[in-house]
Design a protein around this motif. Sequence first.
Motif, mmCIF file in Angstrom:
data_model
loop_
_atom_site.group_PDB
_atom_site.id
_atom_site.type_symbol
_atom_site.label_atom_id
_atom_site.label_comp_id
_atom_site.label_asym_id
_atom_site.label_seq_id
_atom_site.Cartn_x
_atom_site.Cartn_y
_atom_site.Cartn_z
ATOM 1 N N SER A 26 0.750 -1.297 -0.058
ATOM 2 C CA SER A 26 0.029 -0.011 -0.218
ATOM 3 C C SER A 26 1.025 1.186 -0.073
ATOM 4 O O SER A 26 0.609 2.166 -0.871
ATOM 5 N N ALA A 27 1.947 1.177 0.732
ATOM 6 C CA ALA A 27 2.990 2.516 0.727
ATOM 7 C C ALA A 27 3.584 2.645 -0.384
ATOM 8 O O ALA A 27 3.681 3.755 -0.742
ATOM 9 N N LEU A 28 3.761 1.456 -1.092
ATOM 10 C CA LEU A 28 4.607 1.616 -2.545
ATOM 11 C C LEU A 28 3.635 2.086 -3.439
ATOM 12 O O LEU A 28 3.994 2.957 -4.243
ATOM 13 N N GLU A 29 2.413 1.344 -3.403
ATOM 14 C CA GLU A 29 1.324 2.343 -4.278
ATOM 15 C C GLU A 29 1.041 3.750 -4.191
ATOM 16 O O GLU A 29 1.097 4.425 -5.309
ATOM 17 N N ALA A 30 1.120 4.219 -2.837
ATOM 18 C CA ALA A 30 0.853 5.692 -2.782
ATOM 19 C C ALA A 30 2.420 6.453 -3.303
ATOM 20 O O ALA A 30 2.140 7.296 -3.919
ATOM 21 N N GLN A 31 3.595 5.763 -3.090
ATOM 22 C CA GLN A 31 4.674 6.576 -3.267
ATOM 23 C C GLN A 31 4.753 6.518 -4.909
ATOM 24 O O GLN A 31 5.364 7.376 -5.524
ATOM 25 N N ALA A 32 4.491 5.491 -5.376
ATOM 26 C CA ALA A 32 4.413 5.369 -6.890
ATOM 27 C C ALA A 32 3.480 6.382 -7.632
ATOM 28 O O ALA A 32 4.035 6.897 -8.728
ATOM 29 N N GLY A 57 -7.505 3.397 1.550
ATOM 30 C CA GLY A 57 -8.706 2.823 0.659
ATOM 31 C C GLY A 57 -8.288 3.395 -0.790
ATOM 32 O O GLY A 57 -7.060 3.148 -1.066
ATOM 33 N N ASP A 58 -8.965 4.425 -1.334
ATOM 34 C CA ASP A 58 -8.538 4.775 -2.653
ATOM 35 C C ASP A 58 -8.341 6.617 -2.296
ATOM 36 O O ASP A 58 -8.206 7.331 -3.411
ATOM 37 N N THR A 59 -7.911 6.981 -1.236
ATOM 38 C CA THR A 59 -7.530 8.246 -0.920
ATOM 39 C C THR A 59 -6.036 8.133 -0.486
ATOM 40 O O THR A 59 -5.532 7.382 0.250
ATOM 41 N N ILE A 60 -5.187 8.893 -0.972
ATOM 42 C CA ILE A 60 -3.647 9.460 -0.840
ATOM 43 C C ILE A 60 -3.659 10.726 -0.131
ATOM 44 O O ILE A 60 -4.070 11.731 -0.845
ATOM 45 N N THR A 61 -3.037 10.695 0.944
ATOM 46 C CA THR A 61 -2.747 12.029 1.685
ATOM 47 C C THR A 61 -1.308 12.151 1.649
ATOM 48 O O THR A 61 -0.500 11.437 1.925
ATOM 49 N N VAL A 62 -0.807 13.498 1.137
ATOM 50 C CA VAL A 62 0.750 13.880 1.455
ATOM 51 C C VAL A 62 0.822 14.918 1.998
ATOM 52 O O VAL A 62 0.135 16.036 2.083
ATOM 53 N N THR A 84 -4.936 15.978 -0.347
ATOM 54 C CA THR A 84 -5.493 14.784 -0.371
ATOM 55 C C THR A 84 -6.015 14.504 -1.672
ATOM 56 O O THR A 84 -6.982 15.340 -2.484
ATOM 57 N N PHE A 85 -5.686 13.628 -2.239
ATOM 58 C CA PHE A 85 -6.081 13.208 -3.491
ATOM 59 C C PHE A 85 -7.108 11.820 -3.240
ATOM 60 O O PHE A 85 -6.837 10.871 -2.759
ATOM 61 N N THR A 86 -8.258 12.073 -3.731
ATOM 62 C CA THR A 86 -9.355 10.967 -3.528
ATOM 63 C C THR A 86 -10.026 10.383 -4.818
ATOM 64 O O THR A 86 -9.522 10.791 -5.950
ATOM 65 N N GLY A 87 -10.375 9.169 -4.805
ATOM 66 C CA GLY A 87 -10.782 8.471 -5.826
ATOM 67 C C GLY A 87 -9.942 7.952 -6.662
ATOM 68 O O GLY A 87 -9.648 7.994 -7.928
ATOM 69 N N VAL A 88 -8.620 7.740 -5.996
ATOM 70 C CA VAL A 88 -7.396 7.272 -7.000
ATOM 71 C C VAL A 88 -7.501 5.691 -7.311
ATOM 72 O O VAL A 88 -7.691 4.885 -6.701
ATOM 73 N N GLN A 100 -10.191 13.744 -7.583
ATOM 74 C CA GLN A 100 -10.257 15.061 -7.027
ATOM 75 C C GLN A 100 -8.820 15.204 -6.085
ATOM 76 O O GLN A 100 -8.363 14.329 -5.506
ATOM 77 N N LEU A 101 -8.185 16.531 -6.292
ATOM 78 C CA LEU A 101 -7.166 16.853 -5.312
ATOM 79 C C LEU A 101 -7.820 18.123 -4.665
ATOM 80 O O LEU A 101 -7.938 19.196 -5.154
#
Length: 407
Positions: A26-32, A57-62, A84-88, A100-101
């Motif tokens: 999961s961490a790798l997918e977010a970083q990718a 889930g499908d949200t990436i927070t940076v 916050t990137f949602t629906g990724v 959305q960002l």
Amino acid sequence: MIRTTKTAGLMLASGLTTLALMQPASALEAQAFIDRFEAVYAVMGYELDFGTATLDGDTITVDGVTVGFAGTEEEPTTFDTELTFTGVVENEDGSYFAEQLTVPDIDTEFASDPVGHLSVTGIVAEGLWLPPEDEYSAENLLQTVDRVATGPLVVSRDGAEVVRYDGLDYSSEFGYADDDALESVNSKFTVSNIWADLSTVGEEEPEAGAVIESLGLTEIKGNISQAGTWTLSDGRLALTESVMDFENIGKLNFTFDILGFTPAVLDKIYAMNASDIDPTTEEGQAQQMMMGMEMAQALSIASADIRYDDAGLAPKLLDLFAAQSGIDRAAFVEAIKPVVPAMMADLNAPALVDLIVPAVNAFLDDPQSFEVAVAPASPTSFLVLAAAAANPAGLIQALGLTVTANQ
């Protein structure tokens, strides 16, 4: 009982193993996703350095981002705020999409004496698409975002509002062929209900403040809007409007229609921006000149127009300058009419003087509108026009140049 216990144990062990394996994935997918974002925008000249990315889930927070621009000497700017990137989702072809960002509302001080305060709400980007790795063609980069917008912005000075607008909105609609290839892009941009208080300018720049006061421009209101279309097959880029319209000042509109601005040309521009050409060397200057000539040969102009419609500013300026000269406006206008032909004397282009001077004089006599337009009989390459510039009369004819006032 033994089978049941053993099965339960195996299930528990498998579950724990799966859970353990899922955490780094999961961490790798977010970083990718973030790495891809940085790589895609680097091609367009942005230098982005995102903070730590986490996936839920499908949200990436940076945790924040530092933004710089390639080829500039300006120091990068760090935004220490949560993104916050949602629906990724990651698509089958390796591309990414985010619905959305969102960025938290900004409410911060940027200066201390006088105290400068900035607030912006409703910051959002929608329909973010990141093409597959290393597939960063111009055609793909055109499709990276559907919409960018903010709500109200307010800038204050020592607690008093000095600039604000109701909203900013940029959006693009994409047209596709039957094989899903990109065919066209239609874009719109607006900044609505802009307001500015210029009454305090005189505190730091007394001369400018006095001019603003005499022109009655201590408060300005207006809107900015742009609209354009781009078809990829022939590279037709048409700016159908680019309007700055301010009350009691005037409206300035710029339009153009050019051909040949294909994705291939845009790819060359990106490549040139990313190259290590040193413009201070003869070799670098020669390379830039060759690239410029290639662009000039590829691009053709079909039409262009810039028009100003006065809403009260021009008469006030003439009255101001006349008063400073100690004469009335009519006398001042007659006094400055010879200035334009005198300024153009060194051009040795009587045809151009004959075209421009009557329109300038008409505008000075009765400031309503002023327009400069080009409309060649057929689309003409910029390289041909550059060659024709040695003969101003020929250039006027090649461009279909017209200069008019009050029409």
